[in-house]
Design an enzyme around this catalytic site. Sequence first.
Site, PDB file in Angstrom:
ATOM      1  N   LYS A 184       0.815  -1.213   0.000  1.00 18.37           N
ATOM      2  CA  LYS A 184       0.000   0.000   0.000  1.00 18.37           C
ATOM      3  C   LYS A 184       0.850   1.265   0.000  1.00 18.37           C
ATOM      4  O   LYS A 184       0.362   2.344  -0.355  1.00 18.37           O
ATOM      5  CB  LYS A 184      -0.953   0.013   1.198  1.00 18.37           C
ATOM      6  CG  LYS A 184      -0.302   0.195   2.552  1.00 18.37           C
ATOM      7  CD  LYS A 184      -1.335   0.157   3.678  1.00 18.37           C
ATOM      8  CE  LYS A 184      -0.701   0.320   5.050  1.00 18.37           C
ATOM      9  NZ  LYS A 184      -0.044   1.618   5.231  1.00 18.37           N
ATOM     10  N   ASP A 185       2.133   1.151   0.382  1.00 17.46           N
ATOM     11  CA  ASP A 185       3.022   2.311   0.408  1.00 17.46           C
ATOM     12  C   ASP A 185       3.802   2.499  -0.881  1.00 17.46           C
ATOM     13  O   ASP A 185       4.592   3.442  -0.999  1.00 17.46           O
ATOM     14  CB  ASP A 185       4.030   2.177   1.569  1.00 17.46           C
ATOM     15  CG  ASP A 185       3.374   2.207   2.934  1.00 17.46           C
ATOM     16  OD1 ASP A 185       2.291   2.811   3.053  1.00 17.46           O
ATOM     17  OD2 ASP A 185       3.936   1.616   3.876  1.00 17.46           O
ATOM     18  N   ARG A 200       1.904   4.843  19.541  1.00 15.86           N
ATOM     19  CA  ARG A 200       0.483   5.162  19.343  1.00 15.86           C
ATOM     20  C   ARG A 200      -0.365   4.591  20.480  1.00 15.86           C
ATOM     21  O   ARG A 200      -1.298   5.246  20.968  1.00 15.86           O
ATOM     22  CB  ARG A 200       0.000   4.618  17.995  1.00 15.86           C
ATOM     23  CG  ARG A 200       0.676   5.272  16.807  1.00 15.86           C
ATOM     24  CD  ARG A 200       0.030   4.832  15.508  1.00 15.86           C
ATOM     25  NE  ARG A 200       0.898   5.090  14.363  1.00 15.86           N
ATOM     26  CZ  ARG A 200       0.496   5.050  13.104  1.00 15.86           C
ATOM     27  NH1 ARG A 200      -0.755   4.759  12.820  1.00 15.86           N
ATOM     28  NH2 ARG A 200       1.335   5.283  12.121  1.00 15.86           N
ATOM     29  N   ARG A 249      -7.938   8.960   4.173  1.00 16.51           N
ATOM     30  CA  ARG A 249      -8.963   8.067   3.615  1.00 16.51           C
ATOM     31  C   ARG A 249      -9.941   7.629   4.693  1.00 16.51           C
ATOM     32  O   ARG A 249     -11.171   7.675   4.499  1.00 16.51           O
ATOM     33  CB  ARG A 249      -8.286   6.837   2.982  1.00 16.51           C
ATOM     34  CG  ARG A 249      -9.246   5.692   2.648  1.00 16.51           C
ATOM     35  CD  ARG A 249      -8.502   4.430   2.230  1.00 16.51           C
ATOM     36  NE  ARG A 249      -7.547   3.983   3.243  1.00 16.51           N
ATOM     37  CZ  ARG A 249      -7.841   3.222   4.285  1.00 16.51           C
ATOM     38  NH1 ARG A 249      -9.092   2.816   4.482  1.00 16.51           N
ATOM     39  NH2 ARG A 249      -6.909   2.852   5.144  1.00 16.51           N
ATOM     40  N   ARG A 250      -9.410   7.212   5.849  1.00 15.20           N
ATOM     41  CA  ARG A 250     -10.287   6.775   6.938  1.00 15.20           C
ATOM     42  C   ARG A 250     -11.130   7.926   7.454  1.00 15.20           C
ATOM     43  O   ARG A 250     -12.331   7.786   7.685  1.00 15.20           O
ATOM     44  CB  ARG A 250      -9.452   6.185   8.072  1.00 15.20           C
ATOM     45  CG  ARG A 250      -8.700   4.914   7.705  1.00 15.20           C
ATOM     46  CD  ARG A 250      -7.792   4.484   8.829  1.00 15.20           C
ATOM     47  NE  ARG A 250      -6.958   3.333   8.460  1.00 15.20           N
ATOM     48  CZ  ARG A 250      -5.696   3.181   8.814  1.00 15.20           C
ATOM     49  NH1 ARG A 250      -5.099   4.105   9.550  1.00 15.20           N
ATOM     50  NH2 ARG A 250      -5.015   2.120   8.441  1.00 15.20           N
ATOM     51  N   ARG A 280       0.744   9.701  14.847  1.00 15.90           N
ATOM     52  CA  ARG A 280       1.824   9.014  14.140  1.00 15.90           C
ATOM     53  C   ARG A 280       2.786   8.390  15.145  1.00 15.90           C
ATOM     54  O   ARG A 280       2.625   8.525  16.348  1.00 15.90           O
ATOM     55  CB  ARG A 280       2.547   9.981  13.199  1.00 15.90           C
ATOM     56  CG  ARG A 280       1.645  10.478  12.051  1.00 15.90           C
ATOM     57  CD  ARG A 280       2.432  11.178  10.980  1.00 15.90           C
ATOM     58  NE  ARG A 280       3.438  10.290  10.408  1.00 15.90           N
ATOM     59  CZ  ARG A 280       4.482  10.719   9.706  1.00 15.90           C
ATOM     60  NH1 ARG A 280       4.662  12.022   9.514  1.00 15.90           N
ATOM     61  NH2 ARG A 280       5.355   9.856   9.204  1.00 15.90           N
ATOM     62  N   CYS A 326      -0.660   8.264  -1.341  1.00 18.01           N
ATOM     63  CA  CYS A 326      -0.766   7.729   0.015  1.00 18.01           C
ATOM     64  C   CYS A 326      -1.782   8.501   0.850  1.00 18.01           C
ATOM     65  O   CYS A 326      -2.389   7.963   1.748  1.00 18.01           O
ATOM     66  CB  CYS A 326       0.611   7.780   0.683  1.00 18.01           C
ATOM     67  SG  CYS A 326       0.702   7.068   2.322  1.00 18.01           S
TER      68      CYS A 326
END
Length: 349
Positions: free
Chosen positions: A99-100, A174, A150-151, A168, A263
């Site tokens: 995905k990256d 996190r 996106r989320r 981040r 991204c």
Amino acid sequence: MASTENTPTTSQRTFVLASRASQLAQIQTNIVLDTLRAHFPPSTNETKSPKFDTSFMSTAGDKNQSQALYILGGKALWTGELEVALKERAVDMLVHSLKDVPTSLPDGCVLGAILKREDPVDSLVVKRGKSWKSLEDLPAGSVVGTSSIRRVAQLKRKFPGLKFLDVRGNLNTRFAKLDAPDGPYAALILAKAGLVRLGMGDRITTDINPPVLFHAVSQGALGVEVRSDDTEALELCKILTHRETQWMCLAERACLRVLEGGCSVPVGVTSSLNGNILKLTGCVTGIDGDAHVEHTLEQKVESIDDAEKIGERVARILIDTGAKKILDNINVDRDRRVEEAKAVDGGQK
């Protein structure tokens, strides 16, 4: 899947597998390493077979942990330095979270392998000690942490009463921010695959499946990037590739490539391959959740080219039904935020 009989074994070349230096990236690299070593176990006899080593490095995306991904730039943040090392032949195979990986690679580099995918969905992780079981359970005004626009874009549509805040750092960082009694976060949203690979699946409260939240393109899959002229590495990649995952992910990546999403662009997908029937849903959502376009195609595929054509068709339909306007607005907003960030940085010097 290729057999070892089709893999060059005439030299004892050492292939260097490289990735980012994060804990997750190293775990993922070792997944690839273990698969290759299983096919070519160390030998003390005269049989000549390839050997494997690893190298890890920090990328621009790892070094900048203060600014939101949305304004930092595209996916090359995670791959640029690695690709320089690959092209300079300092390393031989790059292991990425697919995905990256940008949908267009530098000249001389190709995506050689896509491994079997973990569950690609996103998951909800709530603060320790809280009894909430889903996003619906969170009180109005609760803060949800995620670094993904996106989320945020998709969930603002369905949960307008929640607040979303960038978060981040590695997963331990996190979770420390989430679980701090005086911290702002009620929950985090994270990729399930990363949690599982890190052995932290027990922190998952629930999965957030489509259509509530469409996952990122190629989420959950590992990709191996190699030099286009490295025939030996390309043969090794045949051992690693999982055909079903490859076809689904290449369809998703083709959709993203046509949309020119990166991204930090709110493009979501979900796909399935049952026999030779590929089903792909793609969506684009405005950053405030106010605009949303979505389309699904399902048809027979007999090749990678067929799969990619489905992705391209979904993207063009999305563009024709409103995605272009959404993406144009996103680019304008990003440019504004980049200029604001530059002004802040300039004022601090």
